[in-house]
Write an enzyme that holds these catalytic residues in place. Structure first.
Site, PDB file in Angstrom:
ATOM      1  N   ASP A   1       0.860  -1.194   0.000  1.00  0.00           N
ATOM      2  CA  ASP A   1       0.000   0.000   0.000  1.00  0.00           C
ATOM      3  C   ASP A   1       0.890   1.236   0.000  1.00  0.00           C
ATOM      4  OD1 ASP A   1      -1.918   1.962   0.410  1.00  0.00           O
ATOM      5  OD2 ASP A   1      -3.047   0.780   1.869  1.00  0.00           O
TER       6      ASP A   1
ATOM      7  N   ARG B   1      -0.291   4.382  -0.389  1.00  0.00           N
ATOM      8  CA  ARG B   1      -1.104   5.592  -0.239  1.00  0.00           C
ATOM      9  C   ARG B   1      -0.631   6.466   0.916  1.00  0.00           C
ATOM     10  NH1 ARG B   1      -6.918   2.835  -0.058  1.00  0.00           N
ATOM     11  NH2 ARG B   1      -5.694   1.408   1.232  1.00  0.00           N
TER      12      ARG B   1
END
Ligand SMILES: [Zn+2]
Length: 191
Positions: A125, A127
């Protein structure tokens, strides 16, 4: 942060009548244009969904993930509770559309979503959520109820008092069952 902010416009939608405001963020890898969808009479402590763009799910109706179902649920809930959806343009958990499709190709060969990201040289991930704090402070919001299954998101949003985590559990299908299992087992989502 270098961020340009649009005027406020009306957005009548199939999920309700919203106000919208765009935030254009100059990032190292190019500009990102985010959209905030909200009710004019926002709750004092609103339910907020931070949704990361998923073109294949949100627009095309891909069954490989649960993004579109979650987005529709979040918009309906925003309408019902005078809440807000922050639509962040970080496609494919922020690896971009081209890399995401390459990751899908690896998944076609049997890798799961985390393994495919790693094979391409990315974290599971990628983000980030700094802009969420910027956006909420812009709206003079300091306390929210966050609509998420992802405890990492709760911890990643700084300088905002998250008084409650509201779950957003969608039904699985034959195509996204294993994806949701990986989210739960390897990425810590509370499903
Ligand atoms: Zn998706």
């Amino acid at each position: 942060m270098n961020i340009k902010i649009s005027q406020i416009a009306n957005l009548p939608s199939r999920f309700g009548n919203f106000k919208v405001k765009a935030f254009k963020e100059a990032a190292a890898d190019g500009c990102k244009e985010h959209l905030v969808i909200y009710k004019e009479n926002l709750e004092e402590v609103p339910v907020v969904r931070v949704h990361s763009e998923c073109l294949t799910g949100d627009a095309i109706g891909s069954l490989k993930c649960d993004c579109r179902d979650q987005l529709e649920y979040a918009l309906k809930l925003a309408e019902k509770t005078n809440g807000m959806v922050i639509y962040l343009r970080q496609e494919g958990r922020n690896i971009g559309l081209l890399n995401k499709i390459n990751a899908y190709a690896l998944q076609d060969e049997g890798l799961n979503t985390v393994e495919a990201n790693h094979q391409l040289g990315f974290e599971a991930d990628e983000r980030t959520y700094e802009v969420v704090t910027f956006i909420l402070h812009h709206f003079n919001i300091h306390k929210i109820k966050l609509l998420t299954n992802n405890p990492n998101k709760v911890n990643s949003i700084s300088d905002i008092d998250i008084v409650e985590r509201v779950p957003i559990i969608m039904d699985s299908n034959e195509y996204n069952k294993s994806y949701l299992d990986v989210k739960k087992d390897e990425m810590g989502h509370l499903l």
